[in-house]
Design a protein around this motif. Sequence first.
Motif, short mmCIF file in Angstrom:
data_model
loop_
_atom_site.label_atom_id
_atom_site.label_comp_id
_atom_site.label_asym_id
_atom_site.label_seq_id
_atom_site.Cartn_x
_atom_site.Cartn_y
_atom_site.Cartn_z
N TYR A 2 0.85 -1.19 0.00
CA TYR A 2 0.00 0.00 0.00
C TYR A 2 0.88 1.24 0.00
O TYR A 2 1.77 1.38 0.85
N TYR A 62 -6.18 3.94 -6.51
CA TYR A 62 -7.45 3.70 -5.82
C TYR A 62 -8.63 4.30 -6.56
O TYR A 62 -9.72 3.71 -6.60
N PHE A 69 -7.48 -4.93 -6.73
CA PHE A 69 -6.53 -4.53 -5.71
C PHE A 69 -5.97 -5.73 -4.95
O PHE A 69 -5.62 -5.63 -3.77
N VAL A 73 -2.76 -1.39 -3.23
CA VAL A 73 -3.41 -0.19 -3.76
C VAL A 73 -2.44 1.00 -3.65
O VAL A 73 -1.67 1.11 -2.69
N PHE A 75 -2.63 4.86 -3.05
CA PHE A 75 -3.51 5.94 -2.61
C PHE A 75 -2.91 7.33 -2.85
O PHE A 75 -3.56 8.34 -2.61
N HIS A 112 -11.58 0.97 1.86
CA HIS A 112 -11.19 -0.20 1.06
C HIS A 112 -11.21 -1.48 1.91
O HIS A 112 -11.74 -2.51 1.48
#
Length: 348
Positions: A2, A62, A69, A73, A75, A112
């Motif tokens: 992430y 995202y 995903f 992801v 962001f 999410h």
Amino acid sequence: MYQFGDSISDTGNKIVEDPFTQCGRPPFGESFSLGPSGRCSNGFLMIDYIALGAGIPLLKPYLGVDKDFSNGVDFAVSGSATLSAIMLSKRNIIQKSTNSSFGKQVDRLITHLTTICNSKIATREYLKDALFIIGEMGGNDYNYAFLQGTNPDEIHEMVPEVVQSIIDLGGAKIIVQGSFPFGCYPVSVTTYQSSNTTTSDKYQCVELMNRFAVFHNEHLQNAITTLQDEYPHIVILYGDYYNAYQWLLENAAYFGITSTLRVCCGTGGILNYNNERRCGDPGVLSCQDSDTHLSWDGIHMSQKANHLITQWIVADLFPKLKCDHLQISNYQYKHNYGPCTDEDVDFL
């Protein structure tokens, strides 16, 4: 995996918020067969190379159309700051680009996760092997302040809040990215070059801004150390992007980078950077040899520079992550502070 951050690691969120964003226009993405993707470079970003090195597909943004995903992801949103627009406005700093601050990105992560996990226990289990890359955050907070003429002493007061925002996320494996020496960005050098009170270092970088980046990074490392002591079961690593950038400056010639300050995509000025006519504006062209440039557009690095700095970061951090399931076969686990060898640049 992430990713949170700004334009350094945005793989396509800002272009959804604003289809006319600067990084969504040619010649951005000219190294991609499909053209601009919202990445602020001529090609891949560091997060792209980290994903490739880890053996997973490139992270999907995202806000993008593709919602697969399963591997993580992205962001990050170009132009985002760590502090919210409201908090910045209290310091008379105007945030014009986006409201997708670090807090907003964390909110999106929570949203999410609610689509995947139905309890806190399930969430912890789901994230136990996840890698969180936080940063670069804070850079825009400071850049907005500097470029809008805010007193540097007032900017220093922002550091504890920025650091706290960065380390509040939690997770089992976290890389918190430090600040680049943003006094070395062509936009900074161009802005301050006419000032008689601003001194430069041997690379012609603005010392005032780089000293502040060092100040921020010291606070960040202290905060990480404190958090690590409180949560010894969590792996929290400091991403030393400052020294990675300095390493590339020192060794640029060995990697075929002959222009460390002159901009590849730009026009005007001694560094080919003009804030009134930037890369992506009509009539602004890119150079024919982007691999010889460290800077793509005066603010963001070229694909070549992104690749080289990723090598330094991966070699420094991945062995410390205790991720036996990750196979980083494309990178050598060592630093090279002198001339590069054939082995060092196999990945190129």
